[in-house]
Design a protein around this motif. Sequence first.
Motif, PDB file in Angstrom:
ATOM      1  N   ASN A  92     -34.281 -42.395 -12.937  1.00 13.55           N
ATOM      2  CA  ASN A  92     -34.814 -41.975 -14.235  1.00 13.55           C
ATOM      3  C   ASN A  92     -33.711 -41.537 -15.195  1.00 13.55           C
ATOM      4  N   LEU A  93     -32.528 -41.251 -14.646  1.00 16.11           N
ATOM      5  CA  LEU A  93     -31.394 -40.888 -15.511  1.00 16.11           C
ATOM      6  C   LEU A  93     -31.009 -42.034 -16.437  1.00 16.11           C
ATOM      7  N   LEU A  94     -31.237 -43.253 -15.989  1.00 15.76           N
ATOM      8  CA  LEU A  94     -30.928 -44.432 -16.804  1.00 15.76           C
ATOM      9  C   LEU A  94     -31.720 -44.393 -18.101  1.00 15.76           C
ATOM     10  N   GLN A  95     -33.014 -44.148 -17.981  1.00 22.02           N
ATOM     11  CA  GLN A  95     -33.890 -44.043 -19.144  1.00 22.02           C
ATOM     12  C   GLN A  95     -33.572 -42.783 -19.953  1.00 22.02           C
ATOM     13  N   ALA A  96     -33.207 -41.725 -19.254  1.00 22.82           N
ATOM     14  CA  ALA A  96     -32.889 -40.469 -19.943  1.00 22.82           C
ATOM     15  C   ALA A  96     -31.721 -40.641 -20.909  1.00 22.82           C
ATOM     16  N   ASN A  97     -30.722 -41.410 -20.501  1.00 20.49           N
ATOM     17  CA  ASN A  97     -29.578 -41.665 -21.385  1.00 20.49           C
ATOM     18  C   ASN A  97     -30.013 -42.317 -22.694  1.00 20.49           C
ATOM     19  N   LYS A  98     -30.933 -43.266 -22.593  1.00 18.74           N
ATOM     20  CA  LYS A  98     -31.438 -43.944 -23.796  1.00 18.74           C
ATOM     21  C   LYS A  98     -32.267 -42.981 -24.644  1.00 18.74           C
ATOM     22  N   GLU A  99     -33.109 -42.192 -23.979  1.00 21.93           N
ATOM     23  CA  GLU A  99     -33.980 -41.252 -24.699  1.00 21.93           C
ATOM     24  C   GLU A  99     -33.182 -40.211 -25.470  1.00 21.93           C
ATOM     25  N   ILE A 100     -32.113 -39.720 -24.850  1.00 18.64           N
ATOM     26  CA  ILE A 100     -31.277 -38.719 -25.523  1.00 18.64           C
ATOM     27  C   ILE A 100     -30.681 -39.309 -26.798  1.00 18.64           C
ATOM     28  N   LEU A 101     -30.199 -40.544 -26.694  1.00 22.44           N
ATOM     29  CA  LEU A 101     -29.591 -41.205 -27.863  1.00 22.44           C
ATOM     30  C   LEU A 101     -30.606 -41.433 -28.988  1.00 22.44           C
ATOM     31  N   LEU A 102     -31.838 -41.735 -28.606  1.00 17.47           N
ATOM     32  CA  LEU A 102     -32.872 -42.031 -29.603  1.00 17.47           C
ATOM     33  C   LEU A 102     -33.466 -40.768 -30.226  1.00 17.47           C
ATOM     34  N   ASP A 103     -33.391 -39.678 -29.513  1.00 14.89           N
ATOM     35  CA  ASP A 103     -33.983 -38.426 -29.990  1.00 14.89           C
ATOM     36  C   ASP A 103     -32.968 -37.665 -30.844  1.00 14.89           C
ATOM     37  N   VAL A 104     -33.033 -37.878 -32.147  1.00 18.74           N
ATOM     38  CA  VAL A 104     -32.079 -37.222 -33.049  1.00 18.74           C
ATOM     39  C   VAL A 104     -32.669 -35.932 -33.636  1.00 18.74           C
ATOM     40  N   ALA A 105     -33.850 -35.569 -33.189  1.00 20.72           N
ATOM     41  CA  ALA A 105     -34.529 -34.384 -33.728  1.00 20.72           C
ATOM     42  C   ALA A 105     -33.904 -33.085 -33.207  1.00 20.72           C
ATOM     43  N   ARG A 106     -33.184 -33.175 -32.091  1.00 20.57           N
ATOM     44  CA  ARG A 106     -32.510 -31.974 -31.574  1.00 20.57           C
ATOM     45  C   ARG A 106     -31.138 -32.358 -31.027  1.00 20.57           C
ATOM     46  N   PRO A 107     -30.240 -31.383 -30.863  1.00 19.23           N
ATOM     47  CA  PRO A 107     -28.879 -31.706 -30.418  1.00 19.23           C
ATOM     48  C   PRO A 107     -28.869 -32.535 -29.136  1.00 19.23           C
ATOM     49  N   GLN A 108     -27.943 -33.490 -29.070  1.00 19.27           N
ATOM     50  CA  GLN A 108     -27.901 -34.411 -27.932  1.00 19.27           C
ATOM     51  C   GLN A 108     -26.887 -34.001 -26.862  1.00 19.27           C
ATOM     52  N   GLN A 109     -25.760 -33.450 -27.289  1.00 16.03           N
ATOM     53  CA  GLN A 109     -24.648 -33.202 -26.357  1.00 16.03           C
ATOM     54  C   GLN A 109     -24.741 -31.855 -25.633  1.00 16.03           C
ATOM     55  N   THR A 110     -25.540 -30.938 -26.147  1.00 18.15           N
ATOM     56  CA  THR A 110     -25.503 -29.558 -25.639  1.00 18.15           C
ATOM     57  C   THR A 110     -26.732 -29.175 -24.814  1.00 18.15           C
ATOM     58  N   ARG A 111     -27.542 -30.153 -24.432  1.00 19.08           N
ATOM     59  CA  ARG A 111     -28.810 -29.849 -23.751  1.00 19.08           C
ATOM     60  C   ARG A 111     -28.605 -29.212 -22.378  1.00 19.08           C
ATOM     61  N   LEU A 112     -27.673 -29.745 -21.608  1.00 19.32           N
ATOM     62  CA  LEU A 112     -27.459 -29.196 -20.271  1.00 19.32           C
ATOM     63  C   LEU A 112     -26.879 -27.782 -20.363  1.00 19.32           C
ATOM     64  N   ARG A 113     -25.927 -27.593 -21.255  1.00 21.24           N
ATOM     65  CA  ARG A 113     -25.335 -26.260 -21.406  1.00 21.24           C
ATOM     66  C   ARG A 113     -26.394 -25.232 -21.803  1.00 21.24           C
ATOM     67  N   LYS A 114     -27.268 -25.626 -22.708  1.00 23.75           N
ATOM     68  CA  LYS A 114     -28.336 -24.722 -23.143  1.00 23.75           C
ATOM     69  C   LYS A 114     -29.257 -24.381 -21.965  1.00 23.75           C
ATOM     70  N   ALA A 115     -29.586 -25.392 -21.158  1.00 20.75           N
ATOM     71  CA  ALA A 115     -30.461 -25.164 -19.995  1.00 20.75           C
ATOM     72  C   ALA A 115     -29.783 -24.245 -18.977  1.00 20.75           C
ATOM     73  N   LEU A 116     -28.500 -24.493 -18.708  1.00 20.07           N
ATOM     74  CA  LEU A 116     -27.774 -23.685 -17.724  1.00 20.07           C
ATOM     75  C   LEU A 116     -27.625 -22.237 -18.181  1.00 20.07           C
ATOM     76  N   SER A 117     -27.603 -22.021 -19.489  1.00 18.12           N
ATOM     77  CA  SER A 117     -27.459 -20.650 -20.010  1.00 18.12           C
ATOM     78  C   SER A 117     -28.664 -19.781 -19.639  1.00 18.12           C
ATOM     79  N   GLN A 118     -29.789 -20.429 -19.321  1.00 17.28           N
ATOM     80  CA  GLN A 118     -30.990 -19.683 -18.919  1.00 17.28           C
ATOM     81  C   GLN A 118     -30.841 -19.049 -17.531  1.00 17.28           C
ATOM     82  N   LEU A 119     -29.854 -19.515 -16.775  1.00 18.20           N
ATOM     83  CA  LEU A 119     -29.678 -19.005 -15.406  1.00 18.20           C
ATOM     84  C   LEU A 119     -28.960 -17.660 -15.391  1.00 18.20           C
ATOM     85  N   ASN A 120     -28.377 -17.278 -16.535  1.00 19.47           N
ATOM     86  CA  ASN A 120     -27.668 -16.004 -16.638  1.00 19.47           C
ATOM     87  C   ASN A 120     -26.707 -15.817 -15.474  1.00 19.47           C
ATOM     88  N   ASP A 121     -26.926 -14.803 -14.647  1.00 14.78           N
ATOM     89  CA  ASP A 121     -25.996 -14.522 -13.552  1.00 14.78           C
ATOM     90  C   ASP A 121     -26.597 -14.860 -12.186  1.00 14.78           C
TER      91      ASP A 121
END
Length: 253
Positions: A92-121
């Motif tokens: 499903n990562l194959l499709q995810a790469n395409k979806e990220i590129l097509l979705d210009v409504a929110r930042p594309q490069q910082t999604r994982l960092r934003k998600a990981l920030s929720q883990l705090n410590d």
Amino acid sequence: MTMKTISIINLKGGVAKTISAINIAYTLVKAHGKKVLLIDNDKQGNTSKFFDLHDYNEKSLADLLTDRDCNIHSVIKSTAYEGLDIIPANMNLLQANKEILLDVARPQQTRLRKALSQLNDEYDYCIIDNAPDINMTVINALVATNDVLVPIKVDKFAFDGLEQLLDQIANVQEFNENIVFKGCFITMYQRNGVNTQGSEYLASSTDYPLFHTKIRKTVKVDETTFVGKPLLAYKKSTAGQDYEKLVKEYLEM
């Protein structure tokens, strides 16, 4: 302590990238008492398969990167080893790469960092096993990364693709000024003329930083893929000892 994120990456395949990610992660748990999150960032899903957590019916990294309502805790799976959790991946990562590129409504490069920030410590380290590619999911990983480690095999083409990778690291500094290329480490090392001369040549003829520790080739590495056990949880082996030394060398940098 804030979680430190390490990307294991090489644009070439066949350099023991996945085995290295798994064993670096487990060594941090077993030998250093750390809590570690391992992220499978390769559509092949070999890290997920290793821990028997490859499942299309469960949420995976693709969901985390494409579904804005996906909570990171719903994607994290426990392994059989206390202190080691994983975010699995599949095709499903194959499709995810395409979806990220097509979705210009929110930042594309910082999604994982934003998600990981929720883990705090919640974790000491996050280890990312990256695909041998530069795509949106790998760019997301690099934007979330503190340190980059590159496994290499001793041959004429050892540093192929490294310049392109370093260019990409430079490019993501616009989003992540903290990313550092820590260096390359030799895998599948054998005590023969070619490997001895080759490793000496690589160490002397390049500006790329190179770890002193070499990971020796052993049949036990192949055996661990069948039993689904990291080296330090399997049998005593030279490669297991080498990963302990490599992690110690990294932690002392």
